[in-house]
Scaffold this motif. Structure first.
Motif, PDB file in Angstrom:
ATOM      1  N   GLN A   3      23.950  42.893  39.219  1.00  0.00           N
ATOM      2  CA  GLN A   3      25.307  42.376  39.625  1.00  0.00           C
ATOM      3  C   GLN A   3      26.218  43.124  38.859  1.00  0.00           C
ATOM      4  O   GLN A   3      26.072  43.409  37.665  1.00  0.00           O
ATOM      5  CB  GLN A   3      24.995  40.878  39.723  1.00  0.00           C
ATOM      6  N   TYR A  95      35.823  50.017  43.612  1.00  0.00           N
ATOM      7  CA  TYR A  95      34.518  49.361  43.460  1.00  0.00           C
ATOM      8  C   TYR A  95      33.831  49.957  42.227  1.00  0.00           C
ATOM      9  O   TYR A  95      33.293  51.481  41.845  1.00  0.00           O
ATOM     10  CB  TYR A  95      33.863  50.122  44.434  1.00  0.00           C
ATOM     11  N   TRP A 116      26.785  47.801  44.091  1.00  0.00           N
ATOM     12  CA  TRP A 116      28.235  48.051  44.080  1.00  0.00           C
ATOM     13  C   TRP A 116      28.999  46.542  43.689  1.00  0.00           C
ATOM     14  O   TRP A 116      28.197  45.557  44.327  1.00  0.00           O
ATOM     15  CB  TRP A 116      28.258  47.904  45.328  1.00  0.00           C
ATOM     16  N   GLY A 117      30.101  46.709  43.114  1.00  0.00           N
ATOM     17  CA  GLY A 117      31.000  45.493  42.658  1.00  0.00           C
ATOM     18  C   GLY A 117      31.536  45.219  44.131  1.00  0.00           C
ATOM     19  O   GLY A 117      31.658  45.685  45.026  1.00  0.00           O
ATOM     20  N   GLN A 118      32.084  43.738  44.137  1.00  0.00           N
ATOM     21  CA  GLN A 118      32.977  43.284  44.977  1.00  0.00           C
ATOM     22  C   GLN A 118      33.803  44.295  45.502  1.00  0.00           C
ATOM     23  O   GLN A 118      35.120  43.640  46.301  1.00  0.00           O
ATOM     24  CB  GLN A 118      33.303  41.577  44.887  1.00  0.00           C
ATOM     25  N   THR A 120      38.105  45.337  43.247  1.00  0.00           N
ATOM     26  CA  THR A 120      39.279  45.503  42.904  1.00  0.00           C
ATOM     27  C   THR A 120      40.204  46.126  43.593  1.00  0.00           C
ATOM     28  O   THR A 120      40.033  47.263  43.466  1.00  0.00           O
ATOM     29  CB  THR A 120      39.489  45.023  41.508  1.00  0.00           C
TER      30      THR A 120
END
Length: 126
Positions: A3, A95, A116-118, A120
């Motif tokens: 994550q 990302y 991948w992150g969500q 910003t």
């Protein structure tokens, strides 16, 4: 499960600065490449910057060289992106990404990335 959690986006005036952070969990190795891609409205996703945990080598897109600085705290699996002299064309969703093979191929080829992150949002007003 790997994550990535980003923080630090926001609204800034042109010429200003922002610092993005991304904390990773679930990494299976201490040898990885971690960094940032971005996607602006109506444009394709592009690699911005990347750093290898093993030797600290870095990659920067030509459009951000001299303005952005990437760093990593390996003990915390956290990557930072210091963005200075921001321009309106830097407006995008940023990302956080990670390549757990340690090769760093993910810095150049998004198909080689493991997570991948969500995202910003960074908005630079002119």
């Amino acid at each position: 499960e790997v994550q990535l959690v980003e923080s630090g986006g926001g609204l800034v005036q042109a010429g200003g600065s922002l610092r993005l952070s991304c904390a990773g969990t679930g990494f299976t190795s201490d040898d990885y490449a971690i960094g940032w891609f971005r996607q602006a409205p109506g444009k394709e996703r592009e690699g911005v910057s990347c750093i290898k945990s093993g030797d600290g080598s870095t990659y920067y897109a030509d459009s951000v060289k001299g303005r952005f600085t990437i760093s990593v705290d390996v003990a915390k699996n956290t990557v930072y992106l210091q963005m200075n002299s921001l321009k309106s064309e830097d407006t995008a969703v940023y990302y956080c990404v990670v390549d757990l093979t340690g090769t760093g191929y993910g810095c150049y080829d998004s198909s080689a990335l493991d997570a991948w992150g969500q995202g910003t949002l960074v908005t630079v007003s002119s």
